[in-house]
Design an enzyme around this catalytic site. Structure first.
Site, PDB file in Angstrom:
ATOM      1  N   HIS A  39      34.460  57.000 -40.505  1.00 57.68           N
ATOM      2  CA  HIS A  39      35.216  57.024 -41.753  1.00 57.68           C
ATOM      3  C   HIS A  39      35.270  58.423 -42.340  1.00 57.68           C
ATOM      4  CE1 HIS A  39      35.393  52.676 -41.894  1.00 57.68           C
ATOM      5  NE2 HIS A  39      36.199  52.786 -42.915  1.00 57.68           N
ATOM      6  N   LYS A 110      30.496  42.814 -43.910  1.00 54.15           N
ATOM      7  CA  LYS A 110      29.679  41.841 -44.636  1.00 54.15           C
ATOM      8  C   LYS A 110      29.255  42.452 -45.967  1.00 54.15           C
ATOM      9  CE  LYS A 110      25.094  43.089 -42.904  1.00 54.15           C
ATOM     10  NZ  LYS A 110      24.335  43.320 -44.148  1.00 54.15           N
TER      11      LYS A 110
END
Lengths: 192, 280
Positions: A39, A110
């Site tokens: 990222h 999650k």
């Protein structure tokens, strides 16, 4: 609440506008993996390209795509991929809004998303799916193909292109700004 | 003096790394099944079913339950009449970890330096806690601890007058705030007392206790039960998506402390409660 959808990537606005928090989704098609370091590299390149006034050189197009936050375990001989459950999404919150602005339509992980990410999902029309944390073996059976796309030096943190079949997911944040973590807790909270 | 070779230690650690990552102890199975039976939320039930199905598949195929096979934490109880021969004890342990993670196709998740972050390639070094105990046995417990739940853990130095209420409030607020990211249903390890560094170890060691076990002191056993009930009343549920199955257990471990201190630590454990023990 709690409808079942079988959908395919890439995602368009019409499809994801139907999804509401609590819905179950079986996802098919291509998803790209990326976590912390990947990222950082993606967003660094976007920012650099912006400053230099040029098209960014990204390892995959973001438009309509879905990113899965995962770092698989090594695969045994004969297996497509090792156990591959989701990692905690909150760590990617610093980078997610800018990717959504550039056309990313879905993320899978999650745990909770930050306020800015939830706002950005509403603004740019994107959804956040929860895959069950710790269901790594079950999920790995739904991955039919894996290909390395970029940042191979990052090992399990590299960007992989996965072909998934009926990947089981739950919609946790929809395009309307709803949050299943908040709503679920409110619904089942018992005051004593 | 009883002699144990470093090679025996290496072999034991290798086996424990693989077995702890690929199987759940019976107490965990039982607790998860119990939760499925009683969960109120439909989404929560589906999540629990998926977890149980995953764990069954992992055991059957001898695969790690979760891709995050953790930082290897090892608790050793060394009998004072034991002498480890033919090599360095810590080296023997780390060799076992390296072998286990390679042979078991477990993920290597350790970086050599916290800021420069280059992977060590074999999941070493382990973090080893050693207690010297009476006797001539060597007890080794391996606990692969995933980062998802470890990152949602904390140490808080409370004021002594905050007492029972202060401890309970801090634990409840913490689980409410951070629990969803730690892969519930959780085991909540709580350390109370001791020192700044000691209390964290108490909280971690509490996670080794079997689910269903109680603190031997009725005062703390009751507190465990109350906290468990209150945590499950928070509504977080499986994976934090809503429901009544937020925690499988609360384990409290304590130690004497300074008149001016009340150290408190919370170490959260995800539903993949993984640890394995051998006595040599």
């Amino acid at each position: 609440m709690n409808n079942l959808f079988r959908i395919e990537t890439p995602l368009d606005e019409e499809t994801i506008s139907k999804l509401k928090i609590g819905d179950k989704v079986l996802l098919n098609g291509i998803v790209y993996t990326a976590r912390d370091q990947a990222h950082k590299r993606l967003v660094d390149e976007l920012e650099k390209a912006g400053k230099e006034n040029r098209q960014p050189n990204l390892p995959f197009p973001l438009e309509g795509q879905v990113i899965y936050y995962v770092g698989p375990a090594p695969s045994r001989p004969g297996m497509v991929i090792g156990p591959a459950g989701p990692t905690t999404s909150g760590r990617m919150d610093t980078y997610t809004p800018i990717l959504l602005e550039k056309g990313l339509k879905g993320t899978i992980g999650k745990g909770r998303r930050g306020k800015d990410t939830i706002e950005a999902m509403k603004k740019y029309k994107a959804v956040y799916f929860v895959a069950v944390g710790g269901a790594a073996v079950l999920i790995s059976k739904r991955i039919k193909r894996i290909e390395t796309v970029a940042y191979e030096d990052l090992g399990p943190e590299a960007i992989y292109r996965l072909e998934v079949e009926d990947f089981p997911l739950i919609v946790a944040n929809d395009v309307y700004g709803n949050d299943l973590f908040d709503e679920g807790m409110k619904k089942y909270r018992k005051v004593t | 003096m009883r002699e144990i070779t470093s090679e025996e230690v290496t072999q034991a650690v290798e086996n424990l790394c693989i077995s702890s990552n690929c199987t759940l102890n019976e107490d965990v199975w039982k607790a998860l099944r119990e939760k499925l039976k009683n969960e109120e939320s439909l989404v929560g039930k589906e999540v629990l079913e998926e977890i149980l199905e995953n764990d069954r598949m992992a055991e059957e195929e001898k695969l790690p339950l979760c891709q995050d096979t953790g930082f290897t934490t090892i608790f050793v109880e060394m009998g004072q009449e034991v002498r480890v021969t033919e090599g360095d004890f810590y080296e023997a342990i780390n060799k076992g970890v390296g072998n286990g993670y390679r042979k078991g196709y477990l993920r290597k998740s350790v970086v050599k330096d916290p800021l420069r972050r280059k992977n060590t390639g074999d999941n070493t070094p382990a973090w080893v806690h050693i207690d010297i105990v009476p006797g001539n046995k060597l007890k080794i417990s391996v606990m692969p601890k995933g980062a998802g739940s470890e990152n949602m853990s904390t140490v808080k130095m409370l004021s002594p007058t905050e007492g029972v209420q202060g401890v309970k409030k801090f634990v409840l607020d913490w689980v409410k705030e951070r629990g969803a990211n730690a892969c519930p249903p959780l085991v909540v390890g709580v350390g109370i007392g001791g020192t700044f560094e000691g209390v964290a170890k108490l909280a971690k060691k509490a996670l080794l206790r079997p689910i269903g076990s109680k603190n031997p002191e009725p005062f703390y056993a009751e507190m465990e039960e109350e906290l468990l009930k209150e945590i499950n009343n928070l509504g977080l549920g499986p994976q934090g998506l809503g429901g009544s199955s937020t925690a499988l257990a609360v384990h409290i471990e304590t130690y004497p402390c300074h008149i001016a201190s009340l150290p408190l630590a919370i170490n959260l454990q995800c539903h993949a409660v993984r640890h394995a023990t051998i006595i040599l």
